[in-house]
Design a protein around this motif. Sequence first.
Motif, PDB file in Angstrom:
ATOM      1  N   ARG A 138       1.217  -2.252   7.032  1.00  0.00           N
ATOM      2  CA  ARG A 138       0.727  -0.995   6.449  1.00  0.00           C
ATOM      3  C   ARG A 138       1.624   0.186   6.826  1.00  0.00           C
ATOM      4  O   ARG A 138       1.832   1.096   6.028  1.00  0.00           O
ATOM      5  CB  ARG A 138      -0.719  -0.744   6.868  1.00  0.00           C
ATOM      6  CG  ARG A 138      -1.652  -1.715   6.172  1.00  0.00           C
ATOM      7  CD  ARG A 138      -3.089  -1.481   6.492  1.00  0.00           C
ATOM      8  NE  ARG A 138      -3.910  -2.437   5.758  1.00  0.00           N
ATOM      9  CZ  ARG A 138      -5.186  -2.612   5.977  1.00  0.00           C
ATOM     10  NH1 ARG A 138      -5.812  -1.899   6.889  1.00  0.00           N
ATOM     11  NH2 ARG A 138      -5.865  -3.488   5.269  1.00  0.00           N
ATOM     12  N   ILE A 139       2.151   0.161   8.023  1.00  0.00           N
ATOM     13  CA  ILE A 139       3.075   1.221   8.447  1.00  0.00           C
ATOM     14  C   ILE A 139       4.351   1.159   7.603  1.00  0.00           C
ATOM     15  O   ILE A 139       4.863   2.188   7.157  1.00  0.00           O
ATOM     16  CB  ILE A 139       3.377   1.116   9.962  1.00  0.00           C
ATOM     17  CG1 ILE A 139       2.138   1.554  10.745  1.00  0.00           C
ATOM     18  CG2 ILE A 139       4.598   1.938  10.351  1.00  0.00           C
ATOM     19  CD1 ILE A 139       2.175   1.235  12.232  1.00  0.00           C
ATOM     20  N   LYS A 140       4.840  -0.058   7.370  1.00  0.00           N
ATOM     21  CA  LYS A 140       6.034  -0.214   6.535  1.00  0.00           C
ATOM     22  C   LYS A 140       5.753   0.295   5.119  1.00  0.00           C
ATOM     23  O   LYS A 140       6.580   1.004   4.529  1.00  0.00           O
ATOM     24  CB  LYS A 140       6.481  -1.668   6.504  1.00  0.00           C
ATOM     25  CG  LYS A 140       7.754  -1.857   5.710  1.00  0.00           C
ATOM     26  CD  LYS A 140       8.257  -3.274   5.747  1.00  0.00           C
ATOM     27  CE  LYS A 140       9.567  -3.345   4.941  1.00  0.00           C
ATOM     28  NZ  LYS A 140      10.070  -4.674   4.843  1.00  0.00           N
ATOM     29  N   VAL A 165       5.503   4.366  15.957  1.00  0.00           N
ATOM     30  CA  VAL A 165       4.463   5.128  15.266  1.00  0.00           C
ATOM     31  C   VAL A 165       4.579   6.623  15.536  1.00  0.00           C
ATOM     32  O   VAL A 165       3.749   7.393  15.067  1.00  0.00           O
ATOM     33  CB  VAL A 165       3.051   4.624  15.659  1.00  0.00           C
ATOM     34  CG1 VAL A 165       2.832   3.211  15.179  1.00  0.00           C
ATOM     35  CG2 VAL A 165       2.814   4.734  17.140  1.00  0.00           C
ATOM     36  N   TYR A 208       3.568   2.522   4.226  1.00  0.00           N
ATOM     37  CA  TYR A 208       3.444   3.976   4.303  1.00  0.00           C
ATOM     38  C   TYR A 208       4.828   4.625   4.313  1.00  0.00           C
ATOM     39  O   TYR A 208       5.077   5.584   3.586  1.00  0.00           O
ATOM     40  CB  TYR A 208       2.644   4.373   5.549  1.00  0.00           C
ATOM     41  CG  TYR A 208       2.593   5.860   5.780  1.00  0.00           C
ATOM     42  CD1 TYR A 208       1.688   6.651   5.060  1.00  0.00           C
ATOM     43  CD2 TYR A 208       3.421   6.490   6.686  1.00  0.00           C
ATOM     44  CE1 TYR A 208       1.636   8.022   5.250  1.00  0.00           C
ATOM     45  CE2 TYR A 208       3.379   7.857   6.897  1.00  0.00           C
ATOM     46  CZ  TYR A 208       2.473   8.616   6.172  1.00  0.00           C
ATOM     47  OH  TYR A 208       2.426   9.974   6.357  1.00  0.00           O
ATOM     48  N   ARG A 209       5.725   4.102   5.141  1.00  0.00           N
ATOM     49  CA  ARG A 209       7.071   4.658   5.212  1.00  0.00           C
ATOM     50  C   ARG A 209       7.799   4.520   3.870  1.00  0.00           C
ATOM     51  O   ARG A 209       8.504   5.434   3.458  1.00  0.00           O
ATOM     52  CB  ARG A 209       7.863   3.966   6.321  1.00  0.00           C
ATOM     53  CG  ARG A 209       7.447   4.431   7.672  1.00  0.00           C
ATOM     54  CD  ARG A 209       8.468   4.036   8.733  1.00  0.00           C
ATOM     55  NE  ARG A 209       8.063   4.589  10.009  1.00  0.00           N
ATOM     56  CZ  ARG A 209       7.693   3.866  11.048  1.00  0.00           C
ATOM     57  NH1 ARG A 209       7.721   2.549  10.981  1.00  0.00           N
ATOM     58  NH2 ARG A 209       7.328   4.450  12.161  1.00  0.00           N
ATOM     59  N   MET A 260      -5.497   3.946   9.087  1.00  0.00           N
ATOM     60  CA  MET A 260      -5.011   2.564   8.975  1.00  0.00           C
ATOM     61  C   MET A 260      -5.816   1.638   9.889  1.00  0.00           C
ATOM     62  O   MET A 260      -6.178   0.525   9.499  1.00  0.00           O
ATOM     63  CB  MET A 260      -3.528   2.479   9.339  1.00  0.00           C
ATOM     64  CG  MET A 260      -2.598   3.054   8.328  1.00  0.00           C
ATOM     65  SD  MET A 260      -0.900   2.915   8.963  1.00  0.00           S
ATOM     66  CE  MET A 260      -0.010   3.863   7.742  1.00  0.00           C
ATOM     67  N   VAL A 315      -3.315   9.589   9.813  1.00  0.00           N
ATOM     68  CA  VAL A 315      -2.927   8.466   8.950  1.00  0.00           C
ATOM     69  C   VAL A 315      -3.038   7.160   9.728  1.00  0.00           C
ATOM     70  O   VAL A 315      -3.585   6.174   9.241  1.00  0.00           O
ATOM     71  CB  VAL A 315      -1.491   8.663   8.402  1.00  0.00           C
ATOM     72  CG1 VAL A 315      -0.989   7.416   7.681  1.00  0.00           C
ATOM     73  CG2 VAL A 315      -1.437   9.879   7.482  1.00  0.00           C
ATOM     74  N   LEU A 316      -2.530   7.168  10.951  1.00  0.00           N
ATOM     75  CA  LEU A 316      -2.604   5.974  11.794  1.00  0.00           C
ATOM     76  C   LEU A 316      -4.059   5.600  12.082  1.00  0.00           C
ATOM     77  O   LEU A 316      -4.447   4.431  12.010  1.00  0.00           O
ATOM     78  CB  LEU A 316      -1.832   6.197  13.096  1.00  0.00           C
ATOM     79  CG  LEU A 316      -1.652   4.991  13.998  1.00  0.00           C
ATOM     80  CD1 LEU A 316      -0.948   3.856  13.272  1.00  0.00           C
ATOM     81  CD2 LEU A 316      -0.865   5.384  15.239  1.00  0.00           C
ATOM     82  N   ASP A 351       6.410   8.847  14.313  1.00  0.00           N
ATOM     83  CA  ASP A 351       6.578   9.682  13.115  1.00  0.00           C
ATOM     84  C   ASP A 351       5.403   9.565  12.143  1.00  0.00           C
ATOM     85  O   ASP A 351       5.395  10.201  11.100  1.00  0.00           O
ATOM     86  CB  ASP A 351       7.885   9.317  12.407  1.00  0.00           C
ATOM     87  CG  ASP A 351       7.897   7.874  11.922  1.00  0.00           C
ATOM     88  OD1 ASP A 351       7.270   7.006  12.575  1.00  0.00           O
ATOM     89  OD2 ASP A 351       8.541   7.598  10.892  1.00  0.00           O
ATOM     90  N   ILE A 352       4.399   8.775  12.500  1.00  0.00           N
ATOM     91  CA  ILE A 352       3.215   8.614  11.645  1.00  0.00           C
ATOM     92  C   ILE A 352       2.166   9.629  12.100  1.00  0.00           C
ATOM     93  O   ILE A 352       1.805   9.667  13.276  1.00  0.00           O
ATOM     94  CB  ILE A 352       2.624   7.186  11.762  1.00  0.00           C
ATOM     95  CG1 ILE A 352       3.686   6.114  11.512  1.00  0.00           C
ATOM     96  CG2 ILE A 352       1.429   7.019  10.831  1.00  0.00           C
ATOM     97  CD1 ILE A 352       4.158   5.989  10.100  1.00  0.00           C
TER      98      ILE A 352
END
Length: 186
Positions: free
Chosen positions: A176-178, A115, A180-181, A126, A122-123, A117-118
Amino acid sequence: MVKDKDLQLVTDIGKGDRSAMSDLYFRYAGYLRALCSRYITDDNDVNDILQSCFIKIFTSIDRFQYRGPGSLKAWISRITVNESIRFLSSCKKAGAFKDNLIKETDEYADEDPEVDDIPADVLQQMIRELPDGYRSVFNLYVLEEKSHREIAEMLGITESTSASQFHRAKKLLAARIKEYRNMINR
């Protein structure tokens, strides 16, 4: 002269100084609002809980034991987390902590995504968007460093429900992270 502003505030509030109460409020309201928002997503509920927290802080300030710089912040933070959890526990009757099944894929089963780079906001968003039970357990386990036994006692759920909700929260966050990326890499 008192070196620690918090100690001075507590002393002055204990003497009935209303301006000290106002100072404490303005010094910590933003922080406590953010802390409460980790658990509660509805802004009206956050405002209600925050009001309850400050009432509790001001009416029990005589029980606060100063233990050095940072002890006041820790004390009022604990009050805020406890009030947020108390609110969520009262919502339990509405099903906030049922072990609801969200369609999951095994793709994220044991994955702890990076995480770094998030962006933090944003995190945080989420996490705020997780279902109530997932979000509460996740925050208590990760941010408050509570065990599943402690979480179960706090929320009136079983240890296995706590562990299950934490596992599902991690899966949902990984998905959700995937997403977002994928979205930012288009």
